[in-house]
Design a protein around this motif. Sequence first.
Motif, PDB file in Angstrom:
ATOM      1  N   ASP A 134      -3.847  -1.484  -3.386  1.00 12.70           N
ATOM      2  CA  ASP A 134      -5.169  -0.976  -3.755  1.00 12.70           C
ATOM      3  C   ASP A 134      -5.092  -0.438  -5.175  1.00 12.70           C
ATOM      4  N   TYR A 191       0.139  -1.584  -6.930  1.00 15.19           N
ATOM      5  CA  TYR A 191      -0.215  -1.171  -5.576  1.00 15.19           C
ATOM      6  C   TYR A 191      -1.262  -2.122  -5.004  1.00 15.19           C
ATOM      7  N   TYR A 214       0.172   6.144   0.475  1.00 19.83           N
ATOM      8  CA  TYR A 214      -1.249   5.845   0.272  1.00 19.83           C
ATOM      9  C   TYR A 214      -2.044   6.171   1.526  1.00 19.83           C
ATOM     10  N   GLN A 274      -5.054   8.934   1.856  1.00 16.01           N
ATOM     11  CA  GLN A 274      -6.375   8.669   2.421  1.00 16.01           C
ATOM     12  C   GLN A 274      -6.714   9.670   3.528  1.00 16.01           C
ATOM     13  N   TYR A 313       0.850  -1.193   0.000  1.00 22.86           N
ATOM     14  CA  TYR A 313       0.000   0.000   0.000  1.00 22.86           C
ATOM     15  C   TYR A 313       0.885   1.242   0.000  1.00 22.86           C
ATOM     16  N   PHE A 318      -5.950   3.233  -6.012  1.00 25.34           N
ATOM     17  CA  PHE A 318      -5.086   4.370  -5.683  1.00 25.34           C
ATOM     18  C   PHE A 318      -4.835   5.129  -6.980  1.00 25.34           C
TER      19      PHE A 318
END
Length: 226
Positions: A59, A57, A22, A26, A18, A62
């Motif tokens: 996620d 990544y 990241y 967030q 992550y 992202f």
Amino acid sequence: MRYLFVGDSMTVGAAGDYTWRYRMWQHLCGLGERFTVVGPRTGLYDAAADEAVSGDYADPGFPAHARRHLAGWGEGWLHMVPQIGEVVREHRPDVLLVSLGLIDLGFYTDAEETAANVARFVAEARAARPGVRMVLLPVIPNTRADLDPGFADQCAELNERTAKVVAELDSPASPLLLASRPAGYDIQLHTYDGTHPNPAGEHKLAAAFADAMHQAWDIGAPYELD
């Protein structure tokens, strides 16, 4: 606000991570304030290629524009000093979030030489953008420090020298801030190999930066840790 992440392998991350970048993105999104992440790179380190060219990544949501950074596997203050002026001029960050130093001590320079590079980095960034703000994270000793007392001493000395650099160079026109070591950070619990942050560690690193900015400059808000 325009943010630039600067760092070594702990910041760039490896394929499948992550990253704390990241987690910070967030956090910034949750504030409801306008911001931009800037920088010349977007990739994660790919071991097979031995370059930060992976887009894998953890996620996939992202967004590409938020993946930007100036971080590299094996790169330290020594490597960032020659680059930072041009990057700051081109990308015009308002705040630099910087995590460097461990790789310098491990392979390139001692604590005194590394601290001198910290001062050079600050000077180059300011020459490119006189009002830029910078938050520096102290070196977090890794497992090598548990086995090598000399290396542990170098880590402690660099943190002391960096604190002096920050105290001497801090300016109302271009604030310079030394963050605190992430609260409760334990390399056994918060890394996957004794150096690089796991998901829990990523949150800890992001929190150190977010909390420092909020406490010192009233930027953003405290980071919410579970």
